[in-house]
Design a protein around this motif. Structure first.
Motif, short mmCIF file in Angstrom:
data_model
loop_
_atom_site.label_atom_id
_atom_site.label_comp_id
_atom_site.label_asym_id
_atom_site.label_seq_id
_atom_site.Cartn_x
_atom_site.Cartn_y
_atom_site.Cartn_z
N ALA A 91 0.82 -1.21 0.00
CA ALA A 91 0.00 0.00 0.00
C ALA A 91 0.85 1.26 0.00
CB ALA A 91 -0.94 0.00 1.20
N PHE A 92 2.04 1.20 0.62
CA PHE A 92 2.91 2.36 0.68
C PHE A 92 3.56 2.62 -0.68
CE2 PHE A 92 1.99 2.31 5.00
CZ PHE A 92 2.55 3.40 5.63
N LYS A 93 3.96 1.58 -1.35
CA LYS A 93 4.57 1.78 -2.68
C LYS A 93 3.56 2.38 -3.64
CE LYS A 93 8.30 -1.64 -2.65
NZ LYS A 93 8.29 -2.02 -1.24
N ALA A 94 2.29 2.01 -3.50
CA ALA A 94 1.25 2.56 -4.37
C ALA A 94 0.91 4.00 -4.01
CB ALA A 94 0.00 1.69 -4.29
N ALA A 95 0.92 4.31 -2.71
CA ALA A 95 0.49 5.64 -2.26
C ALA A 95 1.60 6.68 -2.31
CB ALA A 95 -0.07 5.55 -0.84
N PHE A 96 2.86 6.24 -2.17
CA PHE A 96 3.99 7.17 -2.09
C PHE A 96 5.06 6.79 -3.13
CE2 PHE A 96 2.21 6.47 2.19
CZ PHE A 96 1.73 7.74 2.47
N PRO A 97 4.72 6.80 -4.42
CA PRO A 97 5.67 6.35 -5.44
C PRO A 97 6.92 7.23 -5.54
CG PRO A 97 3.77 7.42 -6.45
CD PRO A 97 3.43 7.23 -5.00
N TRP A 98 6.84 8.45 -5.02
CA TRP A 98 7.95 9.39 -5.09
C TRP A 98 8.99 9.13 -4.01
CZ3 TRP A 98 7.24 11.07 -0.27
CH2 TRP A 98 5.92 11.17 0.21
N PHE A 99 8.66 8.28 -3.04
CA PHE A 99 9.59 8.06 -1.93
C PHE A 99 10.78 7.21 -2.38
CE2 PHE A 99 10.99 5.35 1.66
CZ PHE A 99 11.54 6.35 2.45
N ASN A 100 11.90 7.40 -1.69
CA ASN A 100 13.12 6.61 -1.84
C ASN A 100 13.79 6.78 -3.20
OD1 ASN A 100 14.99 5.01 -0.48
ND2 ASN A 100 14.24 3.13 -1.43
N SER A 101 13.57 7.91 -3.81
CA SER A 101 14.29 8.25 -5.04
C SER A 101 15.44 9.19 -4.69
CB SER A 101 13.35 8.94 -6.03
OG SER A 101 12.91 10.18 -5.50
N TRP B 176 15.52 12.17 -1.50
CA TRP B 176 16.52 12.34 -0.45
C TRP B 176 17.26 13.67 -0.59
CZ3 TRP B 176 15.50 9.82 3.58
CH2 TRP B 176 14.95 8.54 3.51
N GLU B 177 17.47 14.12 -1.81
CA GLU B 177 18.08 15.45 -1.99
C GLU B 177 17.19 16.53 -1.39
OE1 GLU B 177 18.63 15.66 -6.16
OE2 GLU B 177 20.52 14.52 -6.18
N GLN B 178 15.89 16.44 -1.65
CA GLN B 178 14.96 17.43 -1.11
C GLN B 178 14.83 17.31 0.41
OE1 GLN B 178 13.42 20.01 -2.83
NE2 GLN B 178 14.94 19.32 -4.31
N HIS B 179 14.88 16.10 0.92
CA HIS B 179 14.80 15.89 2.36
C HIS B 179 15.98 16.55 3.05
CE1 HIS B 179 13.82 14.04 6.16
NE2 HIS B 179 14.97 13.39 6.21
N ILE B 180 17.16 16.36 2.52
CA ILE B 180 18.36 16.98 3.09
C ILE B 180 18.28 18.51 3.00
CG2 ILE B 180 20.86 17.27 2.77
CD1 ILE B 180 20.94 14.27 2.05
#
Length: 331
Positions: free
Chosen positions: A295-305, A309-313
């Motif tokens: 469900a997380f991969k479907a709902a948050f496809p933008w995560f872990n790219s 991580w660049e934007q998170h930092i």
């Protein structure tokens, strides 16, 4: 099949069977609601109002923790503080069906609060003040405390130890995260805030405005799944938005109303940016910890790219600057 696998594969048929096992007759209508940590469904009931069925994620909370949440909500409702307690069925609020733990709740409709409306902010301040007045009476025994270790250190360590941060960003993230956590730890120690029972996730999406209740309507706070011990400001700071002037004005309105029911320690205002930073770090780790859930991969496809991580930092660097600014003031 493990309980976790069974949770992932929970479907409409099992939901209906679980609800009917508690004595209701479903009419076939069902809608998955916007929840990922747990699975939550709006379920139609024959000749009766629909119900909300909440299926708890295995391994997140103990039975005692869930029941303590239910008890807190019931205490609020008993004092006529708007809340939506779990239904008591067969003498219990927490039930089991096959591998699942679930609770049923009445449906509560409402709209989002208007945080630019001073009347709404005043009502919201009084409402949160009443919740905290009760929350300060006793402590949770089975639910955690919002602290730097659980929201910051654990998040940082999980991401580093499980190779979520791209190799070319690890050094920058490690240095930045450690610096931030040291600053935040010092800030928490300086304030030494009173720990009270909180909703824990007080943001506009968890407030429903019941327009039918009285002339100006009534706020209801929903989803106590993150209820825990912590500083009062945690249930208030996410209702502030805009530039510094706007946030100060909103804060004045909120706290003036809040203080009618519960005292507020102004030292906690210096925890707003630390709490915002911890929330950002915790959120990234929460997504990472749940990444095996389809469900997380479907709902948050933008995560872990790489971009994520660049934007998170970059966001954490902005927080490093925010932590150096003077805290907001209650005018």
């Amino acid at each position: 099949m493990t309980k976790q696998e069974s949770f992932y594969e929970l479907g409409p048929e099992q939901v209906i069977q679980a609800v009917e096992n508690l004595g209701f007759h479903c009419d076939g209508h069902q809608l998955a609601l916007n929840s990922y940590e747990n699975r939550v469904y709006l379920v139609g009931i024959e000749h009766e109002p629909s119900l909300v069925a909440k299926f708890y994620r295995p391994g997140r909370w103990s039975d005692e923790s869930i029941l303590e949440e239910h008890q807190f909500i019931q205490e609020l409702a008993t004092l006529e503080i708007p809340a939506v307690p779990a239904l008591t069925l067969h003498g219990k609020t927490l039930h089991r069906y096959q591998d699942h733990r679930l609770s049923l709740f009445p449906v509560k409709a409402g709209r989002a609060p208007d945080l630019e409306n001073d009347d709404h902010l005043q009502q919201l301040g009084r409402y949160i003040g009443r919740i905290h007045a009760l929350g300060a009476v006793s402590a949770f025994k089975h639910r955690p405390t919002l602290d730097v270790a659980s929201f910051g250190d654990d998040a940082y360590e999980f991401l580093m130890e499980n190779d979520f941060i791209p190799p070319d960003l690890q050094s920058a993230y490690e240095k930045l995260a450690e610096d931030l956590l040291n600053i935040i730890e010092d800030r928490f120690e300086d304030v030494d805030a009173e720990q009270i029972r909180l909703h824990g996730d007080g943001h506009p999406g968890n407030i429903l405005w019941d327009s039918a209740a009285g002339k100006d309507g009534t706020p209801y706070i929903v989803d106590f799944d993150d209820a825990r011990m912590g500083p009062a400001i945690q249930d208030l700071w996410m209702f502030l938005s805009g530039d510094r002037h706007q946030m100060n004005a909103s804060l004045d309105t909120l706290l003036t109303a809040y203080s009618q029911f519960h005292d507020f320690d102004c030292r906690e205002l210096s925890l707003i940016e630390p709490l915002r930073t911890l929330r950002m770090m915790h959120y990234a780790a929460w997504l990472a910890k749940r990444w095996h859930d389809p469900a997380f991969k479907a709902a948050f496809p933008w995560f872990n790219s790489q971009h994520y991580w660049e934007q998170h930092i970059l966001s954490l660097k902005e927080q490093a600057s925010a932590l150096q600014e003077h805290p907001l003031q209650w005018l």
